[in-house]
Write a protein that holds these residues in place. Structure first.
Motif: not given
Length: 185
Positions: A19-20, A48-52
């Motif tokens: 991630p990131n 997305n912001e929810n990690g999906d």
């Protein structure tokens, strides 16, 4: 469709997600991807912001014989050996002697389609294959009946190779287009 592919990618890649990724670590990550792609595939995923996962694409090194790859590269080798023994040759000719980058499983969530996400992922894979790995071609398969995908690849300058993997046991595999893009490296 999307759920099956997304779930499969999540299952195969969850322990390897990065991630990131910051730009300073990008070159190390790209080299790590190149070092590992010979034994499997590299999955690029957008979340997305929810990690999906909302979009993803895979890239692997693949022989250029037109064969539609299985999820497990070992099965591909086995089918090629069976074809060579059964047919005394491969069901089509090989374009390049060495394996080449192969784009597969491009998926974009329906709510994000039409926003350039698919095009961005194709271009990202192309950049990795050319700039980072030094190849000048990128291959893929696409069902011509998948109008949106076929048009995306045409707009990105992919052309039909004319090669089809067509042993007697492959069913409708010959109807699937095998495309290549000649890239500026």
């Amino acid at each position: 469709g999307w759920f099956e592919i997304s779930t499969g990618i999540q299952a195969r890649s969850s322990s390897r997600m990065e991630p990131n990724v910051d730009l300073q670590r990008r070159s190390n990550l790209i080299q790590c991807m190149k070092d590992n792609v010979d034994s499997g595939s590299v999955v690029l995923a957008l979340g997305n912001e929810n990690g999906d996962i909302v979009a993803s694409v895979e890239v692997r090194m693949q022989p250029t014989d037109g064969k539609i790859p299985f999820s497990q590269p070992g099965l591909d080798d086995m089918e090629r050996k069976i074809a060579a023994l059964t047919l005394n040759t491969l069901p089509c000719h090989v374009i390049d002697e060495a394996p080449q980058p192969y784009l597969s499983n491009l998926c974009v969530a329906e709510k994000l389609r039409g926003n350039g996400v698919g095009k961005a992922l194709v271009r990202c894979v192309e950049s990795i294959a050319t700039r980072d790995w030094g190849y000048d071609k990128l291959y893929l398969h696409v069902d011509p009946k998948n109008d949106h995908a076929f048009k995306l690849y045409e707009k990105e300058d992919f052309v039909d190779t004319g090669v089809r993997w067509n042993p007697f046991w492959a069913g409708g595999a010959a109807s699937i287009a095998y495309l290549v893009k000649f890239c500026d490296s």
